[in-house]
Design an enzyme around this catalytic site. Sequence first.
Site, PDB file in Angstrom:
ATOM      1  N   ASP A   1       0.830  -1.132   0.087  1.00 47.81           N
ATOM      2  CA  ASP A   1      -0.151  -0.083   0.049  1.00 47.81           C
ATOM      3  C   ASP A   1       1.002   1.335  -0.123  1.00 47.81           C
ATOM      4  O   ASP A   1       2.227   1.161  -0.062  1.00 47.81           O
ATOM      5  CB  ASP A   1      -1.016  -0.146   1.176  1.00 47.81           C
TER       6      ASP A   1
ATOM      7  N   ASP B   1      -3.053   4.404   2.595  1.00 46.09           N
ATOM      8  CA  ASP B   1      -3.557   4.716   4.497  1.00 46.09           C
ATOM      9  C   ASP B   1      -3.078   6.246   4.632  1.00 46.09           C
ATOM     10  O   ASP B   1      -2.053   6.488   4.223  1.00 46.09           O
ATOM     11  CB  ASP B   1      -2.670   3.686   5.348  1.00 46.09           C
TER      12      ASP B   1
ATOM     13  N   ASP C   1       1.616   4.740   2.419  1.00 54.29           N
ATOM     14  CA  ASP C   1       1.122   5.300   3.729  1.00 54.29           C
ATOM     15  C   ASP C   1       1.520   6.981   3.643  1.00 54.29           C
ATOM     16  O   ASP C   1       2.463   7.194   3.241  1.00 54.29           O
ATOM     17  CB  ASP C   1       1.666   4.514   4.684  1.00 54.29           C
TER      18      ASP C   1
END
Length: 393
Positions: free
Chosen positions: A204, A317, A206
Amino acid sequence: QIDEAEVVAFSVPSYACLRRTTLDNHNPVLTDALSLLAENAELSDEDGRGVAFRRAAAVLKALPEPVTGVTQLRGLPCLGGHSLRVIRDILENGASSEVEFTKQSERFKALKVLTDIFGVGAKTAERWIRDGIHSLHQLQESGQTLNRAQQAGLEHYDDLKQPVTKAEADAIGEIVEEAVVSVLPGAQITLIGGFRRGKLTGHDVDFLITHPEEGREVGLMPKVVSWLESQGFLLYQKTTRNSYLEAKDGPARPASNMDRFERCFSIFKLADAEKRGTKQTENTPEDTCRLAAHSQVTDEGPKPASGHRRWRAVRVDLVVSPISQFAFALLGWTGSKLFERELRRWAGHEKAMSLSSHALYDNKQGRYLKATSEEEIFTYLGLEYIPPSERNA
Ligand code: GTP
Ligand code: MN
Ligand code: MN
């Protein structure tokens, strides 16, 4: 005696936060094997064993050269009997029977496939496996009720399994930056997580968001999310107020103004590189279809349905922190997970301090220690500063 002298003996401190662990791993075969056993333990609700394997793998990641024989490992910390057996197996036989057995086991394979779905944890996967669900197909046929996160996870399964590249992370960074400064001029975003540690790919992306004036960041996340949504950038999002009571941060109890940490787990719709310059709002579902139809004519030939898309799904995120906690949030969200765990263990066991992503509390002095940089936090903890690129434990 002569044998002993010929052996290159390694020496490594036992806390990962006392070591410099770069991405230059000289023992990937050994660390992959131990990481797989760690993963299997974590997926089987055996966290203690999981941490033990993670620690063992991290010690090997810190070695300056490949291990060629178990005698070199004498005196190294965190290598228990079980880990040593796995290492010996690989060094002497080229593979560990336990690792190979685990890899092939239906249970492990099912746990992996199911927990690879965004929104599915070990507990849910376990329950589904007990109901005879071992594959995505079986899950779809089963009529199990999926929550919103799991539905999105299943829908974007293939995309989310593809590693995110640094270029994609940077492209998302530009979008998040535009969103953040549009809704709050002066707000700042920082890339955190694995990409801050110099990783070239991640599962992902962040980001940490703050504003140099304390308090201006309050209520920022919903505004950022609305902006992103209005521009068509979000396929899924869940925003949570991160009350420190629910955080897994242990006894570091931030003052009452600290339950403002907001975060957002999201799935971004990222346009392909060649399309990124143009405005994302053009990329409506209708447009995608039109582009798809068009590409069928101009491209070499028909492709599977997903091949027509001009975008991919990426997990992102977002965390918002007040400036007073920024250094702690930055340190806490840069990772690696084991490095963070070891920092907290060092703080608690060796310094009688409680470290969290919000604050550092000195139990002996009975007060919080303020910091405006990561360096200051390391100093409070009596540690040499370790830059992000050397926190890859
Ligand atoms: P990849 O994303 O797999 O490339 O690695 P990563 O190191 O970026 O992992 P991840 O995105 O899962 O987490 C990034 C950092 O955020 C890690 O240091 C975690 O410890 C931290 N982190 C993740 N979830 C939480 C959470 O719920 N609370 C806190 N305080 N920290 C978290
Ligand atoms: Mn990450
Ligand atoms: Mn993350």
